[in-house]
Design a protein around this motif. Structure first.
Motif, PDB file in Angstrom:
ATOM      1  N   THR A   1     -29.275 -51.618  27.563  1.00 39.16           N
ATOM      2  CA  THR A   1     -28.145 -50.816  28.029  1.00 39.16           C
ATOM      3  C   THR A   1     -27.614 -51.372  29.347  1.00 39.16           C
ATOM      4  O   THR A   1     -26.397 -51.499  29.532  1.00 39.16           O
ATOM      5  CB  THR A   1     -28.585 -49.357  28.224  1.00 39.16           C
ATOM      6  N   LEU A   2     -28.527 -51.692  30.263  1.00 40.68           N
ATOM      7  CA  LEU A   2     -28.092 -52.209  31.560  1.00 40.68           C
ATOM      8  C   LEU A   2     -27.263 -53.473  31.360  1.00 40.68           C
ATOM      9  O   LEU A   2     -26.204 -53.635  31.969  1.00 40.68           O
ATOM     10  CB  LEU A   2     -29.303 -52.490  32.452  1.00 40.68           C
ATOM     11  N   LEU A   3     -27.734 -54.357  30.503  1.00 38.84           N
ATOM     12  CA  LEU A   3     -27.016 -55.611  30.274  1.00 38.84           C
ATOM     13  C   LEU A   3     -25.592 -55.362  29.785  1.00 38.84           C
ATOM     14  O   LEU A   3     -24.650 -56.040  30.173  1.00 38.84           O
ATOM     15  CB  LEU A   3     -27.785 -56.481  29.265  1.00 38.84           C
ATOM     16  N   ARG A   4     -25.475 -54.362  28.923  1.00 33.71           N
ATOM     17  CA  ARG A   4     -24.147 -54.058  28.391  1.00 33.71           C
ATOM     18  C   ARG A   4     -23.189 -53.586  29.472  1.00 33.71           C
ATOM     19  O   ARG A   4     -21.973 -53.635  29.311  1.00 33.71           O
ATOM     20  CB  ARG A   4     -24.228 -52.998  27.290  1.00 33.71           C
ATOM     21  N   TYR A   5     -23.722 -53.099  30.586  1.00 30.10           N
ATOM     22  CA  TYR A   5     -22.870 -52.537  31.622  1.00 30.10           C
ATOM     23  C   TYR A   5     -22.617 -53.482  32.797  1.00 30.10           C
ATOM     24  O   TYR A   5     -21.972 -53.094  33.762  1.00 30.10           O
ATOM     25  CB  TYR A   5     -23.469 -51.224  32.151  1.00 30.10           C
ATOM     26  N   VAL A   6     -23.158 -54.688  32.722  1.00 33.31           N
ATOM     27  CA  VAL A   6     -22.908 -55.612  33.827  1.00 33.31           C
ATOM     28  C   VAL A   6     -21.440 -56.030  33.778  1.00 33.31           C
ATOM     29  O   VAL A   6     -20.962 -56.534  32.770  1.00 33.31           O
ATOM     30  CB  VAL A   6     -23.815 -56.851  33.732  1.00 33.31           C
ATOM     31  N   ALA A   7     -20.738 -55.768  34.869  1.00 38.57           N
ATOM     32  CA  ALA A   7     -19.308 -56.083  34.915  1.00 38.57           C
ATOM     33  C   ALA A   7     -19.117 -57.556  35.292  1.00 38.57           C
ATOM     34  O   ALA A   7     -20.077 -58.266  35.582  1.00 38.57           O
ATOM     35  CB  ALA A   7     -18.617 -55.168  35.922  1.00 38.57           C
ATOM     36  N   SER A   8     -17.866 -57.980  35.296  1.00 37.46           N
ATOM     37  CA  SER A   8     -17.576 -59.394  35.527  1.00 37.46           C
ATOM     38  C   SER A   8     -17.961 -59.813  36.945  1.00 37.46           C
ATOM     39  O   SER A   8     -18.118 -60.997  37.224  1.00 37.46           O
ATOM     40  CB  SER A   8     -16.095 -59.664  35.281  1.00 37.46           C
ATOM     41  N   ASP A   9     -18.135 -58.855  37.837  1.00 33.55           N
ATOM     42  CA  ASP A   9     -18.544 -59.200  39.195  1.00 33.55           C
ATOM     43  C   ASP A   9     -20.066 -59.290  39.312  1.00 33.55           C
ATOM     44  O   ASP A   9     -20.610 -59.387  40.407  1.00 33.55           O
ATOM     45  CB  ASP A   9     -17.991 -58.188  40.199  1.00 33.55           C
ATOM     46  N   GLY A  10     -20.761 -59.233  38.161  1.00 37.99           N
ATOM     47  CA  GLY A  10     -22.222 -59.337  38.182  1.00 37.99           C
ATOM     48  C   GLY A  10     -22.893 -58.080  38.683  1.00 37.99           C
ATOM     49  O   GLY A  10     -24.076 -58.086  39.008  1.00 37.99           O
ATOM     50  N   ARG A  11     -22.138 -56.992  38.709  1.00 35.72           N
ATOM     51  CA  ARG A  11     -22.700 -55.745  39.232  1.00 35.72           C
ATOM     52  C   ARG A  11     -22.554 -54.624  38.211  1.00 35.72           C
ATOM     53  O   ARG A  11     -21.707 -54.688  37.310  1.00 35.72           O
ATOM     54  CB  ARG A  11     -22.012 -55.371  40.560  1.00 35.72           C
ATOM     55  N   ILE A  12     -23.386 -53.638  38.350  1.00 34.48           N
ATOM     56  CA  ILE A  12     -23.312 -52.480  37.465  1.00 34.48           C
ATOM     57  C   ILE A  12     -22.676 -51.326  38.236  1.00 34.48           C
ATOM     58  O   ILE A  12     -23.127 -50.981  39.326  1.00 34.48           O
ATOM     59  CB  ILE A  12     -24.715 -52.087  36.951  1.00 34.48           C
ATOM     60  N   HIS A  13     -21.631 -50.771  37.653  1.00 38.93           N
ATOM     61  CA  HIS A  13     -20.903 -49.681  38.307  1.00 38.93           C
ATOM     62  C   HIS A  13     -21.162 -48.388  37.546  1.00 38.93           C
ATOM     63  O   HIS A  13     -20.567 -48.152  36.499  1.00 38.93           O
ATOM     64  CB  HIS A  13     -19.404 -49.980  38.308  1.00 38.93           C
ATOM     65  N   THR A  14     -22.038 -47.577  38.065  1.00 35.05           N
ATOM     66  CA  THR A  14     -22.293 -46.296  37.407  1.00 35.05           C
ATOM     67  C   THR A  14     -21.198 -45.317  37.790  1.00 35.05           C
ATOM     68  O   THR A  14     -20.367 -45.602  38.664  1.00 35.05           O
ATOM     69  CB  THR A  14     -23.669 -45.722  37.816  1.00 35.05           C
ATOM     70  N   THR A  15     -21.195 -44.176  37.131  1.00 30.28           N
ATOM     71  CA  THR A  15     -20.331 -43.070  37.546  1.00 30.28           C
ATOM     72  C   THR A  15     -21.226 -41.940  38.012  1.00 30.28           C
ATOM     73  O   THR A  15     -22.116 -41.511  37.272  1.00 30.28           O
ATOM     74  CB  THR A  15     -19.456 -42.600  36.366  1.00 30.28           C
ATOM     75  N   PHE A  16     -21.015 -41.509  39.225  1.00 29.23           N
ATOM     76  CA  PHE A  16     -21.758 -40.346  39.711  1.00 29.23           C
ATOM     77  C   PHE A  16     -20.963 -39.103  39.359  1.00 29.23           C
ATOM     78  O   PHE A  16     -19.877 -38.885  39.887  1.00 29.23           O
ATOM     79  CB  PHE A  16     -21.987 -40.432  41.218  1.00 29.23           C
ATOM     80  N   GLN A  17     -21.491 -38.335  38.463  1.00 29.30           N
ATOM     81  CA  GLN A  17     -20.772 -37.137  38.035  1.00 29.30           C
ATOM     82  C   GLN A  17     -21.050 -36.028  39.037  1.00 29.30           C
ATOM     83  O   GLN A  17     -22.190 -35.702  39.321  1.00 29.30           O
ATOM     84  CB  GLN A  17     -21.210 -36.746  36.629  1.00 29.30           C
ATOM     85  N   GLN A  18     -19.945 -35.472  39.526  1.00 31.41           N
ATOM     86  CA  GLN A  18     -20.067 -34.516  40.626  1.00 31.41           C
ATOM     87  C   GLN A  18     -19.927 -33.079  40.127  1.00 31.41           C
ATOM     88  O   GLN A  18     -20.103 -32.151  40.915  1.00 31.41           O
ATOM     89  CB  GLN A  18     -18.958 -34.842  41.643  1.00 31.41           C
ATOM     90  N   THR A  19     -19.602 -32.901  38.867  1.00 28.33           N
ATOM     91  CA  THR A  19     -19.351 -31.541  38.375  1.00 28.33           C
ATOM     92  C   THR A  19     -20.158 -31.238  37.120  1.00 28.33           C
ATOM     93  O   THR A  19     -19.715 -30.506  36.250  1.00 28.33           O
ATOM     94  CB  THR A  19     -17.858 -31.369  38.038  1.00 28.33           C
ATOM     95  N   VAL A  20     -21.344 -31.818  37.050  1.00 28.23           N
ATOM     96  CA  VAL A  20     -22.140 -31.649  35.832  1.00 28.23           C
ATOM     97  C   VAL A  20     -23.363 -30.774  36.046  1.00 28.23           C
ATOM     98  O   VAL A  20     -23.597 -29.810  35.317  1.00 28.23           O
ATOM     99  CB  VAL A  20     -22.558 -33.016  35.258  1.00 28.23           C
TER     100      VAL A  20
END
Length: 902
Positions: free
Chosen positions: A616-635
């Motif tokens: 899963t992590l590999l699938r989320y590596v962006a073109s900048d070589g970094r993983i950008h998660t979303t911090f959900q603030q209303t969950v």
DNA sequence: CACTTAACGTA
DNA sequence: CGTACGTTAAGTGC
């Protein structure tokens, strides 16, 4: 309301729908599978679902102008007093049915449908009385009841809807239908029933006399009196039987006579259908977790039932601006809150916007196609978006900021985010769609008019996407209006400060964190994936060899076959689909059987999970070589953040193999090191603070190891004589207390007898009585006020604390124990994050926050800033709250997340 | 194809 | 019969 039916039916008389609540709920209960309808809290809802579904169908199909439901008040009625066996011998009410009737009442309340019950009287009597009153006025009456006694009040004006199969199929019992089915008129039906008896009500009839015979007699002698008067003339065995049961028949007739002259508090006119209480309806459906049914109901809600007519502000006028005049439009509204809506991709770090709409309080909107924006307008937009002092209202501003960032815009000055505001008002909801908020708070429907409904908006739309501009404008224009409503709602709840000083500024901080992402070593992840993959294969092969066949080890269903059928192992804990195959149970089984299959299976499970995480992590590596998660603030209802796409808050740490994944999270190019800082035992410290327990406060102030300190007091030994086993028991209990752990649960976790666990808890509370008092009080206060509160005033509403349903109530009690603690911890680290960001900015540092994992922050430190950053991190985190115990922070650094951890 | 369930990772 | 989450594959049902 009456005019509603004139369009649907050619009969303009009032139509009264009467429902026998218990009888229909009971039908529904047996019609729907219990195990398929329950909430995540374990509340059964099949009867509620069936009942409401039936009700919805009736309202839709019959279009009643008046509706009421009658319930039975209790098991004692004037009939049982007269005839103690009446309704006797019944199976006791099934456990899963109990507690569903109050839920049905809640739904009825939300639908503003009158429901009534009275001591000693049965629902049928109430219905009979209303029915008679309405019939006398010439109304049409529909009675929905599964009790055949109700057939006696069928007339040309009164039809009984009798369930034939479940609750979806109802037979329309008109006078003709009654006669066709039973051979007697409705009026004579109770005579027939008196002769035949009613096994469901434990009313014995005349032996060998069924409906056919009874109807024949009644036809012959006119009515029951006639039959009884001529009982001597009737020959055969049945005649004799009748003569032997004359008293019984008379009693039956007495009992099945329904009262029609009750003095009821509601006249038929009082039963007129009311506009539904949408807010309440949403709430009750939230707790029931009925999604489809909610939608069905809302969809059939007629337009005239909306509580207030839409305000004139609902008309959105799209201003067509000449190129270069956006600045003027904005200047004319300087200082006024402007709604901002953005269309595009909201992906963190890779967002993009193609259309923007702005709307003011008066319903004026502009729609901007960013691709062909006049340069002057582009500048005006950019300046306005970035201005701290230009008040913006957005819905999900953080996501919008990602999109705008992709176009080079910075979003600042959000004074109210309607999504965040709605979350603070109702933190338990799963979503906060703008459409829903508008409907619930403003009674305003948006996006419903469709493309054709716009006011000359079509020409503004991008080609091939009619309505998009109008829709965006409508959303933007509703925002300032909605903001005003939510602001006052928040103020009423004492949570406005939480929004403006915590959540709103935090959204900015989070947006930055998400946009920058965290660097990962893709090569290392690939190697791990490969390595874990091989181990998965290996474990699988060995497992197959043991059992002599290949199965899908990832399928609980197939595993059950292997374990319990093929290998005939001891049964584990029961679950919906059979017996659990979870890791704890498999470990238990292994301890019992030593079967090698289990060993391989457990290894397979572990490694599969790891490989999948890496995958899963590999699938989320962006073109900048970094993983950008979303911090959900209303969950998270407690106030915590959650992390998604991917979830970086559940990266393994407990096992060595798992920790290797953390080694792939590393410091990015141009930065010196990763820095992690976490709060030590923050929840226990909050417990000490909130409870004011002297012993626990002393423990933290002593600086000694918490669990050893507490254990020494509980076990009455010196701190340095506490055994590892003692310490770990106490540790488990300390943490368990904040979750509402029971002696039973503790015993299970520690693998000791319940008695021992109970004794341990008693000893604990003897030494730390303040904790017990606090835990008790926090629940009682929440029961009284309806909500719990954190140190920052974050509320969580817990209506179930007063539920009659024990299971629901006890779950709510545990939530009440935990929410102030978990929520306060969330408040504290959020405040700390604001402090850290403020200091980093103020000192012009390049170092930056990357991740938050509930009690931990991860930062990327720029060269030469380590010392400064570590100091400010410690200061800001430790100083984020003023508790009666110190907040301890431990800091680590390293090239990888693993190495920076401790 | 969409949804639910069981399982499991974190704090 | 301990809280709060998110993700996945398998299974189920439309």
């Amino acid at each position: 309301m009456e005019d509603r039916l004139s369009g649907v039916s050619d009969d303009a008389r009032p139509r009264l729908l009467l429902i026998d609540g218990h009888s229909m709920a009971f039908r529904a209960y047996f019609a729907l599978p219990v195990d398929k309808f329950s909430t995540s809290t374990g509340q059964h809802t099949n009867a509620v679902h069936g009942f409401v579904s039936m009700l919805a169908n009736l309202i839709k199909n019959e279009q009643p102008t008046h509706v009421a439901v009658a319930f039975d008040a209790g098991s004692t009625t004037f009939r049982t007093e007269r005839f103690p066996d009446y309704k006797g011998g019944r199976e006791s009410t099934p456990e899963p049915f109990k507690g569903q009737v109050p839920l049905i009442r809640e739904v009825l309340d939300a639908m503003r449908i009158t429901h009534y019950e009275r001591d000693m009287i049965e629902a049928d009597d109430i219905l009979a009385t209303w029915s008679k009153q309405a019939g006398a006025k010439g109304w049409q009456v529909l009675v929905c009841s599964g009790d055949r006694d109700s057939l006696q009040f069928v007339t040309p004006d009164v039809t009984v809807l009798y369930p034939v199969k479940g609750v979806s199929e109802l037979a329309r019992m008109t006078p003709e239908a009654v006669e066709a089915k039973y051979g007697v008129t409705p009026e004579r039906y109770p005579d027939l029933a008196a002769l035949v008896g009613e096994s469901a009500d434990n009313i014995p009839g005349v032996p060998k006399v069924g409906p056919k015979t009874a109807a024949k007699w009644l036809a012959q002698y006119g009515d029951l009196d006639g039959v009884l008067a001529h009982a001597d003339e009737i020959g055969g065995v049945v005649g004799q039987n009748l003569r032997d049961h004359l008293d019984q028949v008379r009693l039956n007739r007495e009992i099945n006579h329904l009262l029609t002259d009750l003095d009821l508090p509601h006249s038929p006119e009082d039963l007129a259908v009311q506009p539904w209480d949408r807010e309440a309806l949403h709430q009750v459906f939230d707790t029931l977790q009925f999604r489809t049914l909610r939608d069905r109901l809302l969809a059939m809600m007629p337009a005239e039932d909306r509580e207030d007519a839409p305000a004139d502000a609902a008309v959105v006028e799209i201003d067509v601006l000449a190129p270069g005049t956006l600045g003027d439009w904005l200047a004319a509204r300087r200082g006024q809150p402007i709604g901002l809506e953005v269309r595009g991709s909201f992906v963190p770090g890779a967002g993009d916007a193609d259309m923007v709409a702005l709307g003011d309080l008066e319903g004026h909107a502009v729609v901007l196609d960013l691709a062909q924006l006049d340069p002057a307008d582009d500048t005006a937009l950019g300046q306005w978006l970035a201005a701290e002092d230009a008040p913006v209202v957005a819905h999900g501003g953080k996501a919008r900021a990602h999109a705008l960032r992709g176009r080079g815009y910075t979003l600042r000055g959000v004074v109210l985010d309607t999504e965040l505001a709605a979350y603070l008002c109702h933190p338990d909801q799963r979503s906060y769609d703008l459409e829903d908020l508008a409907v619930r708070n403003l009674h305003r429907e948006i996006g419903a008019s469709g493309p054709a409904g716009g006011q000359g908006a079509l020409e503004l739309d991008l080609e091939g996407e009619p309505g998009a501009g109008a829709d965006l404008a409508e959303r933007a224009a509703v925002l300032p209006v909605l903001a005003a409503a939510l602001e006052s709602d928040l103020k009423d709840r004492g949570s406005y400060d939480l929004l403006t000083t915590l959540e709103l500024p935090l959204a900015d901080v989070l947006e930055g964190m998400e946009a920058r992402g965290v660097a990962v070593d893709v090569e290392m992840l690939r190697e791990l994936e490969c390595e874990f993959g091989q181990q998965v294969q290996g474990a699988a092969q060995e497992a197959y060899q043991v059992i002599g066949r290949e199965v899908n080890l990832g399928s609980p269903k197939q595993l059950q076959e292997v374990l319990f059928d093929q290998l005939d192992m001891p049964r584990t804990k029961k679950i919906k689909t059979g017996y659990t195959t979870d890791a704890a149970s498999l470990a238990d089984l292994f301890a019992k059987t030593q079967h090698p299959f289990l060993e391989h299976l457990l290894v397979h499970r572990d490694v599969t999970k790891l490989r999948q995480t890496v995958d899963t992590l590999l699938r989320y590596v962006a073109s900048d070589g970094r993983i950008h998660t979303t911090f959900q603030q209303t969950v998270a209802a407690t106030g915590r953040l959650s992390s998604a796409d991917p979830n970086l808050q559940n990266i393994p740490i407990r096992t060595a193999a798992g920790r290797r994944i953390r080694q792939a999270f590393r410091v990015g190019e141009g930065y010196e090191t990763l820095l992690t800082a976490d709060y030590s035992q923050i929840e226990m410290r909050i417990m000490a603070h909130l409870s004011g327990d002297e012993g626990l406060i002393a423990a933290f102030r002593s600086g000694e190891d918490l669990h050893s300190y507490v254990a020494s007091r509980v076990f009455g030994v010196a701190t340095d004589e506490v055994s590892a086993a003692q310490r770990s028991k106490i540790k488990a209990m300390s943490y368990g207390l904040a979750y509402g752990l029971s002696a039973f649960g503790l015993s299970k976790q520690l693998n000791v007898a319940v008695g021992e666990a109970q004794a341990l808890m008693d000893d604990y509370f003897t030494r730390f009585g303040g904790v017990r008092t606090y835990l008790h009080e926090v629940v009682e206060e929440a029961r009284a006020t309806g909500f719990t509160e954190t140190i920052r005033g974050r509320r969580r509403y817990l209506p179930d604390l007063t539920s009659d349903n024990r299971q629901r109530r006890e779950i709510a009690e545990r939530v009440a124990l935990n929410s102030p603690i978990q929520g306060s911890a969330a408040d504290i680290i959020k405040d700390a994050m604001l402090g850290v960001q403020r200091e980093l900015d103020a000192r012009g540092l390049r170092s930056r926050m990357l991740l938050q994992v509930h009690d931990e922050l991860v930062l990327e430190v720029a060269p030469g800033e380590l010392e400064t950053v570590e100091e400010l991190l410690r200061t800001q985190m430790a100083g984020a709250a003023d508790l009666s115990v110190p907040l301890e922070v431990s800091v680590g650094r390293g090239q990888t997340w693993h190495d920076a951890g401790h």
